[in-house]
Design a protein around this motif. Structure first.
Motif, PDB file in Angstrom:
ATOM      1  N   ALA A 249       0.823  -1.210   0.000  1.00 54.13           N
ATOM      2  CA  ALA A 249       0.000   0.000   0.000  1.00 54.13           C
ATOM      3  C   ALA A 249       0.859   1.263   0.000  1.00 54.13           C
ATOM      4  CB  ALA A 249      -0.938   0.008   1.206  1.00 54.13           C
ATOM      5  N   ASP A 250       2.034   1.190   0.643  1.00 49.23           N
ATOM      6  CA  ASP A 250       2.882   2.372   0.775  1.00 49.23           C
ATOM      7  C   ASP A 250       4.362   1.969   0.740  1.00 49.23           C
ATOM      8  OD1 ASP A 250       3.810   4.965   1.237  1.00 49.23           O
ATOM      9  OD2 ASP A 250       3.644   4.745   3.423  1.00 49.23           O
ATOM     10  N   PRO A 251       4.863   1.548  -0.417  1.00 52.12           N
ATOM     11  CA  PRO A 251       6.271   1.131  -0.506  1.00 52.12           C
ATOM     12  C   PRO A 251       7.206   2.301  -0.246  1.00 52.12           C
ATOM     13  CG  PRO A 251       5.300   1.323  -2.694  1.00 52.12           C
ATOM     14  CD  PRO A 251       4.179   1.486  -1.726  1.00 52.12           C
ATOM     15  N   ARG A 252       8.288   2.032   0.496  1.00 51.69           N
ATOM     16  CA  ARG A 252       9.213   3.103   0.852  1.00 51.69           C
ATOM     17  C   ARG A 252      10.527   3.040   0.083  1.00 51.69           C
ATOM     18  NH1 ARG A 252       6.202   6.505   1.703  1.00 51.69           N
ATOM     19  NH2 ARG A 252       7.965   7.759   2.400  1.00 51.69           N
ATOM     20  N   HIS A 253      10.751   2.006  -0.707  1.00 51.45           N
ATOM     21  CA  HIS A 253      11.954   1.922  -1.530  1.00 51.45           C
ATOM     22  C   HIS A 253      11.566   2.055  -2.999  1.00 51.45           C
ATOM     23  CE1 HIS A 253      15.677   0.476  -3.360  1.00 51.45           C
ATOM     24  NE2 HIS A 253      16.251   0.645  -2.180  1.00 51.45           N
ATOM     25  N   PRO A 254      12.328   2.834  -3.783  1.00 60.43           N
ATOM     26  CA  PRO A 254      11.987   3.011  -5.208  1.00 60.43           C
ATOM     27  C   PRO A 254      11.920   1.707  -5.988  1.00 60.43           C
ATOM     28  CG  PRO A 254      13.616   4.628  -4.511  1.00 60.43           C
ATOM     29  CD  PRO A 254      13.466   3.668  -3.375  1.00 60.43           C
ATOM     30  N   TYR A 255      12.709   0.713  -5.597  1.00 62.13           N
ATOM     31  CA  TYR A 255      12.657  -0.567  -6.309  1.00 62.13           C
ATOM     32  C   TYR A 255      11.309  -1.250  -6.082  1.00 62.13           C
ATOM     33  CZ  TYR A 255      13.745  -5.373  -7.626  1.00 62.13           C
ATOM     34  OH  TYR A 255      13.727  -6.628  -8.207  1.00 62.13           O
ATOM     35  N   THR A 256      10.836  -1.255  -4.837  1.00 60.25           N
ATOM     36  CA  THR A 256       9.532  -1.846  -4.543  1.00 60.25           C
ATOM     37  C   THR A 256       8.434  -1.102  -5.285  1.00 60.25           C
ATOM     38  OG1 THR A 256      10.383  -2.301  -2.310  1.00 60.25           O
ATOM     39  CG2 THR A 256       8.041  -2.651  -2.682  1.00 60.25           C
ATOM     40  N   ARG A 257       8.529   0.230  -5.310  1.00 55.07           N
ATOM     41  CA  ARG A 257       7.530   1.025  -6.045  1.00 55.07           C
ATOM     42  C   ARG A 257       7.547   0.673  -7.524  1.00 55.07           C
ATOM     43  NH1 ARG A 257       9.927   6.324  -3.372  1.00 55.07           N
ATOM     44  NH2 ARG A 257       9.162   6.069  -1.240  1.00 55.07           N
ATOM     45  N   GLY A 258       8.744   0.501  -8.076  1.00 52.39           N
ATOM     46  CA  GLY A 258       8.855   0.156  -9.484  1.00 52.39           C
ATOM     47  C   GLY A 258       8.254  -1.201  -9.789  1.00 52.39           C
ATOM     48  N   LEU A 259       8.480  -2.175  -8.924  1.00 48.54           N
ATOM     49  CA  LEU A 259       7.898  -3.496  -9.119  1.00 48.54           C
ATOM     50  C   LEU A 259       6.375  -3.419  -9.131  1.00 48.54           C
ATOM     51  CD1 LEU A 259      10.063  -5.775  -6.775  1.00 48.54           C
ATOM     52  CD2 LEU A 259      10.137  -5.693  -9.267  1.00 48.54           C
ATOM     53  N   LEU A 260       5.816  -2.704  -8.167  1.00 46.95           N
ATOM     54  CA  LEU A 260       4.356  -2.607  -8.073  1.00 46.95           C
ATOM     55  C   LEU A 260       3.767  -1.837  -9.253  1.00 46.95           C
ATOM     56  CD1 LEU A 260       4.132  -1.928  -4.248  1.00 46.95           C
ATOM     57  CD2 LEU A 260       3.358  -3.984  -5.432  1.00 46.95           C
ATOM     58  N   ALA A 261       4.480  -0.811  -9.718  1.00 44.02           N
ATOM     59  CA  ALA A 261       3.987  -0.011 -10.844  1.00 44.02           C
ATOM     60  C   ALA A 261       4.009  -0.781 -12.152  1.00 44.02           C
ATOM     61  CB  ALA A 261       4.828   1.259 -10.982  1.00 44.02           C
ATOM     62  N   SER A 262       4.810  -1.833 -12.221  1.00 44.11           N
ATOM     63  CA  SER A 262       4.934  -2.594 -13.462  1.00 44.11           C
ATOM     64  C   SER A 262       3.871  -3.673 -13.622  1.00 44.11           C
ATOM     65  CB  SER A 262       6.320  -3.245 -13.546  1.00 44.11           C
ATOM     66  OG  SER A 262       6.465  -4.245 -12.541  1.00 44.11           O
ATOM     67  N   VAL A 263       3.007  -3.851 -12.614  1.00 48.08           N
ATOM     68  CA  VAL A 263       1.962  -4.873 -12.696  1.00 48.08           C
ATOM     69  C   VAL A 263       0.926  -4.460 -13.737  1.00 48.08           C
ATOM     70  CG1 VAL A 263       0.140  -6.068 -11.428  1.00 48.08           C
ATOM     71  CG2 VAL A 263       2.303  -5.537 -10.294  1.00 48.08           C
ATOM     72  N   PRO A 264       0.683  -5.289 -14.760  1.00 47.32           N
ATOM     73  CA  PRO A 264      -0.261  -4.918 -15.816  1.00 47.32           C
ATOM     74  C   PRO A 264      -1.658  -4.594 -15.309  1.00 47.32           C
ATOM     75  CG  PRO A 264       1.034  -6.818 -16.480  1.00 47.32           C
ATOM     76  CD  PRO A 264       1.354  -6.567 -15.040  1.00 47.32           C
ATOM     77  N   ALA A 265      -2.089  -5.258 -14.232  1.00 50.22           N
ATOM     78  CA  ALA A 265      -3.443  -5.040 -13.722  1.00 50.22           C
ATOM     79  C   ALA A 265      -3.654  -3.611 -13.247  1.00 50.22           C
ATOM     80  CB  ALA A 265      -3.743  -6.013 -12.585  1.00 50.22           C
ATOM     81  N   ARG A 266      -2.568  -2.894 -12.946  1.00 48.03           N
ATOM     82  CA  ARG A 266      -2.682  -1.523 -12.454  1.00 48.03           C
ATOM     83  C   ARG A 266      -2.723  -0.501 -13.589  1.00 48.03           C
ATOM     84  NH1 ARG A 266       0.396  -0.310  -6.862  1.00 48.03           N
ATOM     85  NH2 ARG A 266      -0.350  -2.094  -5.674  1.00 48.03           N
ATOM     86  N   VAL A 267      -2.580  -0.977 -14.816  1.00 54.50           N
ATOM     87  CA  VAL A 267      -2.535  -0.069 -15.961  1.00 54.50           C
ATOM     88  C   VAL A 267      -3.873  -0.076 -16.679  1.00 54.50           C
ATOM     89  CG1 VAL A 267      -1.369   0.454 -18.131  1.00 54.50           C
ATOM     90  CG2 VAL A 267      -0.068  -0.495 -16.213  1.00 54.50           C
TER      91      VAL A 267
END
Length: 330
Positions: A249-267
Motif C-alpha cells: 500500500a505504501d512502498p518506501r523503496h523506489p525498487y519496490t515502487r517500481g515493481l508494483l507499478a509494473s503490474v499490468p493489472a494496475r494499468v
C-alpha cells in the motif's frame, strides 16, 4: 495468542554467501536477515538473480560446491543450524526444516516409485516398516489431493502430470510436520489454475500444521494473496521489509515502487505499461553506494557514495534508501 506473539520459528541474521565465478569470488547474498513465525508466510521477493533462492539454499544447507556461507546465523528453534555438523543437520531435515523445489520432475527420483519416495522419511526418521511407511505415503497422497492414492503408490514420477508431481513434492516436504517449510518458486511452469490450487494447498497445510513458510517468488500477485510479510531483495541485499499489506500500500523503496507499478493489472486500457529501466548490476561490478542507483529516479550524489542502511520506517517495517522517510515521488 496473536500471530505476532507466536515464537519465531526461523531467524536469519546477517547471512552472507560467497560465490566463486570466473571473475573471482563475489558476494551473492550480503547481510540478509528476516524472521518468520509459526503459522505465517514470509515472501522473499525480487527479480531473478537477486539472491533469494541462494538464501533459501544456504538456510537449508544445500548450496552448490561453488558457493559457501561467509557469515551470519540461521536459528531454527533457537539453535544455529550453520554451526551444526552433518549428522545434526540430517536429523533436523524433515521434522525441523524442509524444502519444496520448483522443478518436481528433477527433484523426484525417476527410477523409484512415488510410494517408496514418500515412505522414505518415515523409515529413516521414525523407523517404520516398509508396509507402515507405504500406508503413511498413501495418507499423504490423499491429503494433497491425488486421486486413488493406494493404487498409485507403485507409479513413477513421469506417470503424473506437472501439477500432481508438485503435490507429491509438497507431500514429501510436509511428511514429518516440519516447523519451517521453504517453498522455492513452487508454481513455476504450471498453468494459472494449477498454480492457484498449489498455493491454496500450501495455505491449508500451513494453517493445519502451524508451519512457518518462507515463499521464494518473483510473482507479486502470489505474494499479495498468500503471504503475511515480505522481504524485498535486490543485488543480494534486503532493500525493504514489512507486512505485505503495508508494504504494497505504501512502498518506501523506489525498487519496490517500481515493481508494483509494473503490474499490468494496475494499468488502464490504452496506458503505457511501466517498467524499471535497465537491469540489476553484475555481482562482480556492484557500484559503491546504493546498488539500485543506475535505475533509480530519485538518485542523488549521496546514493553514489554511501550505501544506505536498512533502517526502520514504521513499526515492523524497514527500507534501505536514503529517502525512505520522504513522501513518494515515483
Amino acid at each position: 495468542m496473536s500471530e505476532n506473539e507466536k515464537a519465531a520459528a526461523l531467524e536469519v541474521e546477517d547471512l552472507s554467501v560467497d560465490l566463486r565465478t570466473q571473475h573471482g569470488t563475489v558476494r551473492a547474498v550480503d547481510g540478509v536477515g528476516f524472521t518468520v513465525r509459526s503459522g505465517r508466510t514470509l515472501a522473499l521477493l525480487g527479480e531473478s538473480g537477486c539472491g533469494k533462492s541462494m538464501t533459501a539454499q544456504a538456510v537449508a544447507g544445500l548450496l552448490d560446491p561453488v558457493a559457501s556461507v561467509a557469515g551470519g546465523t540461521v536459528r531454527l528453534g533457537g539453535a544455529d543450524v550453520l554451526t551444526m555438523d552433518r549428522a545434526a543437520r540430517r536429523k533436523i531435515a524433515g521434522p525441523g526444516l524442509s524444502i519444496v523445489f520448483q522443478d518436481a520432475l528433477t527433484a523426484l527420483n525417476p527410477v523409484q516409485t512415488v510410494g517408496a519416495q514418500l515412505g522414505e522419511p518415515f523409515r529413516i526418521h521414525r523407523g517404520m516398516s516398509r508396509r507402515a511407511a507405504l500406508g503413511k505415503a498413501a495418507e499423504l497422497m490423499e491429503r494433497v489431493g491425488i486421486p486413488d492414492p493406494k493404487a498409485r503408490l507403485s507409479a513413477y514420477p513421469h506417470q503424473f502430470s506437472g501439477g500432481m508431481r508438485q503435490r507429491l513434492l509438497i507431500a514429501m516436504a510436509v511428511a514429518l510436520d516440519p516447523d519451517v517449510l521453504l517453498a522455492d518458486e513452487p508454481t513455476t511452469a504450471l498453468d494459472v489454475t494449477v498454480q492457484a490450487q498449489i498455493m491454496e494447498l500450501l495455505d491449508e497445510l500451513r494453517t493445519e500444521r502451524d508451519m512457518a513458510v518462507v515463499l521464494i517468488t518473483h510473482d507479486l500477485a502470489v505474494v499479495a494473496d498468500h503471504a503475511d510479510d515480505v522481504t524485498v531483495m535486490y543485488a543480494g541485499r534486503v532493500v525493504e521489509s514489512g507486512p505485505v499489506a503495508e508494504v504494497f500500500a505504501d512502498p518506501r523503496h523506489p525498487y519496490t515502487r517500481g515493481l508494483l507499478a509494473s503490474v499490468p493489472a494496475r494499468v488502464g486500457r490504452g496506458e503505457e505499461l511501466r517498467s524499471i529501466g535497465g537491469g540489476p548490476p553484475e555481482l562482480h561490478a556492484i557500484p559503491p553506494g546504493c546498488a539500485f542507483q543506475a535505475r533509480c529516479p530519485l538518485v542523488q550524489d549521496v546514493c553514489r557514495t554511501e550505501r544506505p542502511a536498512l533502517a526502520g520506517t514504521a513499526p515492523g517495517r524497514a527500507a534501505a534508501c536514503h529517502f525512505a522517510k520522504e513522501p513518494a515521488r515515483v
